[in-house]
Design an enzyme around this catalytic site. Structure first.
Site, short mmCIF file in Angstrom:
data_model
loop_
_atom_site.label_atom_id
_atom_site.label_comp_id
_atom_site.label_asym_id
_atom_site.label_seq_id
_atom_site.Cartn_x
_atom_site.Cartn_y
_atom_site.Cartn_z
N SER A 575 -87.91 -3.91 28.81
CA SER A 575 -87.00 -3.38 29.81
C SER A 575 -87.19 -1.88 29.83
O SER A 575 -87.72 -1.29 28.89
CB SER A 575 -85.57 -3.74 29.46
OG SER A 575 -84.69 -2.87 30.12
N TYR A 588 -78.81 -3.46 23.75
CA TYR A 588 -79.89 -4.06 24.53
C TYR A 588 -81.21 -3.33 24.26
O TYR A 588 -82.26 -3.94 24.02
CB TYR A 588 -79.52 -4.00 26.01
CG TYR A 588 -80.47 -4.70 26.95
CD1 TYR A 588 -80.81 -6.04 26.77
CD2 TYR A 588 -81.02 -4.01 28.04
CE1 TYR A 588 -81.67 -6.68 27.65
CE2 TYR A 588 -81.89 -4.65 28.91
CZ TYR A 588 -82.21 -5.98 28.72
OH TYR A 588 -83.06 -6.60 29.58
#
Ligand code: ZN
Length: 690
Positions: A575, A588
């Site tokens: 990501s 995350y």
């Protein structure tokens, strides 16, 4: 105990009349409606007709567009499946022109096709069967032709003529082997002319024709003579096989499937392959055959009817029985047997090429059927459909070979005759059609495959030819996503944070397709929390899903890819967070950063295995992770409209799940790219790789 099958007579007056009535409304005459009816009855029975091995016809009249009436032969057109045929699959050819051809001494295949096409009532029709002239030359109104396994047990004998005459007496004519086409049509018609009282013809090493004045008569005769043959084998057959002793600890099909799949991939050099998928089958009948001491001898004798050569070439490859305790040696045995098959096939090609002065180009020499004592058989093909056809063909071949050997000596068509058919342009035309796509023959696993991004990835890989195994926590949604992706993809429920669940999902991929080539480790979820006060359990939970699951998936991928030995592609959805942290997104970003590193570690350690490992770094994609509510909140927090927020990048355009999928496809296609990160965010200098 051997399973016994009868081919039943399925004619029903009520069904026949219902079809006549239904087609009458569409302007189809009674003859063609009944022809359609019994063609379907024949085509629905794999022991009579399998994947193109048969055809039917009716002699009738039709009117053309200007109202002229013609005597025609409606004969099965190529490309139609008899089991589900429609009248359009039985194109009408003006029969007078076909009958005139009988006077010719010679007619090349190309001219035969031209003659047939030139006399079609509808020029848009498919090509009439290569056996159309044979149908035309017989005078009967209805003519049925099948490659019945029971009949082949008689026709594939060393003494086939004697056995056929004993069994059928004067009721059936016997036509020596000639390749389909003009010469066979003439020879068959001559046999018929010698005794017009026959009810059908046995075509040596090939099949059976029956005929009659009505659809029912021709069909009844087909079922009758097939039953006579089957009953003869049942009454007189003796088990011709001696069972071998198998290893006490047999390996499982999944233990050897990837090795075998790797061995039969066609190498294009420099780490490139045309891969195949495999369909495993087993049954008491298959096992009784593959466990016989005579299996290699039977395999060498060849295929039971020549057109099977386009499906399983010269016949099967036979492997030794696999011992679970010694799989490393088994891999070598597979390599040796495959090399032996290639050598034999190449010799067969060289020995027969140039017949009739025409040089051919050798087809790939890989087996399409592998017999494994103790386990069963694997059909191989460039698509799952082709692999299944090979396995279907294998089952009928086994039945024919066994039955023939049980009442005599199985002696199918000779290798030179087989070659002539395998390399016949009209046979190869049956296989032509769909051009391979970039991922044809490849199997792609996509985790998180029911989400917006995962589903887009599954669709993109399936569109490019891959069979996709869609994994998702929700099995039903995985199945939906697989169905939407198409190309015989499957959905499997899988918790990627549970190693046993991941193992089971990869086992399912191997069980279904034989192996795995491309893995897109995509599943993930984000939790928001300030880093300094973050609950430790939350961070660990995120690491389980956003890091450890990727490691588990990668381990399974590499295990299978190394067994195959044909390289592979391992892709991660990293990501933007992995390189450019966002506030409160530490839970995350931390595991995603580790996953980005993981991709490089795998690239480093498995480059030598030709496993390419890359990551996609995407940002701001509408998905379960960034849902409409989150988008609205984040846009509001920055004082932007949703459109401006989603398009807040250098291009000023929203980035979609399909854009992310395109990047994964690009990675899978870029054959010399590994340890790469591709950014899909519309341009964000702060997050650019450096
Ligand atoms: Zn045939």
């Amino acid at each position: 105990m051997r399973e016994e099958f009868d081919v039943e007579n399925l004619w029903k007056d009520s069904d026949a009349e219902a079809m006549v009535a239904a087609y009458a409304e569409k302007g189809i005459n009674r003859d063609l409606a009944l022809r359609t009816y019994t063609t379907r009855l024949l085509g629905g029975e794999p022991r009579l007709v399998l994947h193109g091995g048969g055809n039917t016809s009716v002699k009738t009249t039709v009117k053309d567009l200007v109202g002229d009436e013609w005597d025609v032969l409606c004969v099965k057109g190529s490309g139609w499946d008899m089991g589900i045929i429609e009248p359009a699959g039985l194109p009408a050819v003006k029969i007078d022109a076909l009958l005139k051809a009988r006077k010719l001494d010679k007619l090349s295949d190309e001219d035969m096709v031209t003659l047939q096409r030139a006399n079609l009532i509808d020029p848009a029709s498919p090509n009439p069967s290569v056996e159309a002239l044979l149908h035309a030359f017989l005078p009967h109104k209805f003519v049925d032709h099948t490659h019945s396994t029971a009949i082949l047990a008689i026709a594939d004998q060393a003494e086939s003529r004697a056995m056929s005459e004993d069994l059928f007496g004067k009721k059936m004519g016997f036509v020596p082997y000639i390749m389909p086409g003009f010469a066979l049509a003439k020879a068959a018609a001559e046999v018929y002319d010698q005794d017009p009282t026959v009810e059908g013809l046995i075509l040596d090493k090939h099949g059976i024709f029956t005929f009659g004045a009505t659809a029912r008569e021709a069909y009844d005769r087909m079922i009758h003579y097939v039953t006579v043959a089957k009953d003869y084998v049942r009454a007189n057959g003796k088990n011709p096989f001696t069972p071998v002793t198998l290893p006490a600890n047999l390996a499982k099909p999944n233990d050897i499937a990837p090795m075998l799949r790797g061995a039969v991939a066609v190498s294009k050099g420099e780490g490139r392959y045309d891969r195949m998928v495999s369909e495993f089958r087993t049954s008491p009948d298959i096992l009784a055959f593959v466990n016989a001491a005579e299996v290699e001898d039977m395999a060498r004798r060849g295929v039971s009817t020549p057109d099977l050569s386009i499906r399983i070439k010269t016949g099967p490859m036979v492997l030794p029985a696999p011992d679970a305790g010694n799989l490393a040696d088994y891999k070598k045995a597979i390599a040796e047997r495959t090399a032996g098959f290639i050598e034999d096939y190449t010799n067969y090609f060289k020995a027969n090429d140039g017949r009739g002065g025409v040089k051919k180009i050798m087809l790939d020499p890989m087996p399409r059927l592998t017999l494994v004592p103790g386990l069963g058989l694997f059909g191989h093909g460039r698509t799952l459909k082709d692999a299944r056809i090979a396995a279907d063909v294998a089952e009928t071949w086994i039945e024919t070979a066994r039955d023939a050997e049980s009442v005599g000596t199985f002696e199918p068509v000779s290798k030179p005759d087989l070659f002539e058919l395998e390399y016949w342009s009209l046979e190869q035309a049956k296989l032509a059609g769909a051009k391979p796509k970039p991922f044809t023959g490849q199997v792609a696993v996509v985790t998180g495959g029911a989400g917006a991004i995962g589903a887009a990835i599954a669709r993109a890989f399936a569109r490019e030819g891959a069979h996709v195994v869609v994994l998702d926590l929700d099995g039903a949604k995985a199945a939906e996503s697989a169905k939407a992706a198409g190309n015989q993809s499957i959905g499997v429920g899988c918790d990627v944070t549970d190693p046993a669940s991941v193992r089971a999902a990869f086992d399912k991929a191997v069980e279904t397709y034989g192996g795995v080539d491309i893995v897109v480790s995509n599943a993930g979820a984000a939790w928001e929390s300030p880093i300094a006060t973050m609950d430790d359990a939350l961070l660990r939970k995120s690491f389980e899903l956003n890091f450890f699951s990727h490691q588990t998936v990668a381990q399974n991928a590499v295990r299978i890819m190394k067994e195959q030995g044909t390289g592979g592609v391992l892709l991660f959805n990293a990501s933007k967070q992995a390189v450019n942290p966002g506030a409160k997104f530490g839970a995350y970003g931390l595991p995603k950063a580790a996953t980005l590193f993981l991709s490089r570690q795998y690239a480093l350690e498995h480059g030598a295995d030709h496993i390419r490992v890359n990551a996609v770094n995407a940002d701001r994609i509408r998905s379960g992770l960034l849902n409409e509510e989150m988008i609205a909140n984040r846009a509001a927090a920055r004082g932007l409209s949703v459109k401006d927020y989603m398009g807040g990048n250098l291009l000023g355009l929203e980035v979609t799940a399909d854009d992310v999928a395109q990047a994964f496809v690009h990675h899978a296609l870029a054959e010399r790219t590994t340890a790469d990160v591709t950014t899909v965010d519309g341009g964000n200098i702060a997050a650019a790789m450096r």
